[in-house]
Design a protein around this motif. Sequence first.
Motif, PDB file in Angstrom:
ATOM      1  N   SER A  10      65.912 -41.592 101.707  1.00  0.00           N
ATOM      2  CA  SER A  10      64.535 -41.249 102.068  1.00  0.00           C
ATOM      3  C   SER A  10      63.962 -40.269 101.056  1.00  0.00           C
ATOM      4  O   SER A  10      64.683 -39.708 100.226  1.00  0.00           O
ATOM      5  CB  SER A  10      64.488 -40.643 103.478  1.00  0.00           C
ATOM      6  OG  SER A  10      65.161 -39.393 103.501  1.00  0.00           O
ATOM      7  N   ASP A  12      61.457 -36.828 101.172  1.00  0.00           N
ATOM      8  CA  ASP A  12      60.743 -35.836 101.968  1.00  0.00           C
ATOM      9  C   ASP A  12      59.829 -35.024 101.057  1.00  0.00           C
ATOM     10  O   ASP A  12      60.225 -34.651  99.943  1.00  0.00           O
ATOM     11  CB  ASP A  12      61.716 -34.901 102.699  1.00  0.00           C
ATOM     12  CG  ASP A  12      62.284 -35.548 103.946  1.00  0.00           C
ATOM     13  OD1 ASP A  12      61.478 -36.040 104.760  1.00  0.00           O
ATOM     14  OD2 ASP A  12      63.515 -35.561 104.113  1.00  0.00           O
ATOM     15  N   CYS A  13      58.627 -34.757 101.541  1.00  0.00           N
ATOM     16  CA  CYS A  13      57.615 -34.122 100.711  1.00  0.00           C
ATOM     17  C   CYS A  13      57.193 -32.769 101.284  1.00  0.00           C
ATOM     18  O   CYS A  13      56.722 -32.692 102.427  1.00  0.00           O
ATOM     19  CB  CYS A  13      56.393 -35.021 100.590  1.00  0.00           C
ATOM     20  SG  CYS A  13      56.744 -36.568  99.739  1.00  0.00           S
ATOM     21  N   THR A  50      56.842 -34.401 106.101  1.00  0.00           N
ATOM     22  CA  THR A  50      56.545 -35.827 106.072  1.00  0.00           C
ATOM     23  C   THR A  50      57.483 -36.513 105.089  1.00  0.00           C
ATOM     24  O   THR A  50      57.638 -36.069 103.951  1.00  0.00           O
ATOM     25  CB  THR A  50      55.094 -36.072 105.646  1.00  0.00           C
ATOM     26  OG1 THR A  50      54.233 -35.425 106.577  1.00  0.00           O
ATOM     27  CG2 THR A  50      54.778 -37.552 105.648  1.00  0.00           C
ATOM     28  N   GLY A  51      58.114 -37.556 105.547  1.00  0.00           N
ATOM     29  CA  GLY A  51      59.025 -38.309 104.692  1.00  0.00           C
ATOM     30  C   GLY A  51      59.146 -39.731 105.183  1.00  0.00           C
ATOM     31  O   GLY A  51      58.646 -40.074 106.257  1.00  0.00           O
ATOM     32  N   TYR A  52      59.792 -40.527 104.369  1.00  0.00           N
ATOM     33  CA  TYR A  52      59.966 -41.920 104.779  1.00  0.00           C
ATOM     34  C   TYR A  52      61.084 -42.547 103.960  1.00  0.00           C
ATOM     35  O   TYR A  52      61.451 -42.050 102.890  1.00  0.00           O
ATOM     36  CB  TYR A  52      58.666 -42.710 104.579  1.00  0.00           C
ATOM     37  CG  TYR A  52      58.567 -43.916 105.502  1.00  0.00           C
ATOM     38  CD1 TYR A  52      58.367 -43.759 106.865  1.00  0.00           C
ATOM     39  CD2 TYR A  52      58.707 -45.200 105.006  1.00  0.00           C
ATOM     40  CE1 TYR A  52      58.285 -44.849 107.713  1.00  0.00           C
ATOM     41  CE2 TYR A  52      58.620 -46.313 105.838  1.00  0.00           C
ATOM     42  CZ  TYR A  52      58.421 -46.121 107.194  1.00  0.00           C
ATOM     43  OH  TYR A  52      58.359 -47.198 108.031  1.00  0.00           O
ATOM     44  N   THR A  63      57.495 -43.778  96.263  1.00  0.00           N
ATOM     45  CA  THR A  63      57.621 -43.422  97.673  1.00  0.00           C
ATOM     46  C   THR A  63      56.942 -42.090  97.957  1.00  0.00           C
ATOM     47  O   THR A  63      56.202 -41.949  98.936  1.00  0.00           O
ATOM     48  CB  THR A  63      59.101 -43.339  98.094  1.00  0.00           C
ATOM     49  OG1 THR A  63      59.759 -44.555  97.754  1.00  0.00           O
ATOM     50  CG2 THR A  63      59.227 -43.096  99.593  1.00  0.00           C
ATOM     51  N   VAL A  67      53.882 -41.472 100.517  1.00  0.00           N
ATOM     52  CA  VAL A  67      53.981 -40.545 101.639  1.00  0.00           C
ATOM     53  C   VAL A  67      52.808 -39.564 101.619  1.00  0.00           C
ATOM     54  O   VAL A  67      52.175 -39.306 102.649  1.00  0.00           O
ATOM     55  CB  VAL A  67      55.323 -39.783 101.599  1.00  0.00           C
ATOM     56  CG1 VAL A  67      55.323 -38.628 102.585  1.00  0.00           C
ATOM     57  CG2 VAL A  67      56.478 -40.730 101.908  1.00  0.00           C
TER      58      VAL A  67
END
Length: 245
Positions: A10, A12-13, A50-52, A63, A67
């Motif tokens: 993933s 993550d930001c 927020t992540g994905y 990515t 995001v």
Amino acid sequence: MEPEKILNISVDCVVFGYDINTKSLNVLLINRFLESEDKKEVLVNDYVLTGYHVYKNETLDDTATRVLKELTGLTNQYKKQFKAFGDPDRLMNPKDIIWIKNEAFHLRTTTIAYYFLLKTEDVNLKNNKNKAKWFPVNNLPEVGFDHEQIILEAYEDLKVKCLSKPIIFKLLPDKFTINDVQDLYESILGIEIDNRNFRRKLINKKYIIALDEKQVGVSKKPAQLYMFSKDIYDKMFQKNYLISI
């Protein structure tokens, strides 16, 4: 049809935003909320980054950009990939396990962490579907997963980078006062800076351009406005930016 996800990788930001009115460096978090099926018990209610998952057809940068756009609607913001987090127990908190089972995530997920720099005023949170909210980086709420660690490590990296690269201007309006720059450095570094010495050093830098404008709508004497010229900086300094505070 949604692209295929890589279930154990993933992004993550950490989205940093500076509020020029409150002089606060903030981080944008989303509400993580889960109720029991009968909706009588709140199982999870905290905040996370927020992540994905990464899609198989994406680069990591793709990515991270996706995001950020889904969270803020913004693109082309300063971003930096700063670390991977892959400890075996990083997602083993009881609340995290409840959330992961509900979302069908992979328990052993490695996340690649990025941070972004932007202005809080550029983000409209009124109708944000994730109930995103700004929090001062030094006054975080209850944070899920290992995201507090990710935030703090991003913050430490920002402290170092802001003294060697002109990235702080990504957090300021296009037109700013010298006091605005000083306030931002003090907010990031958590120190007090000698005003006269800092002003003299900053004004003498050729990439800080004095404008034929002053502040408007202020009760005190309006201050001179300046702008940062990336073109002049690139020509003169390339990667040799150092500020002495």
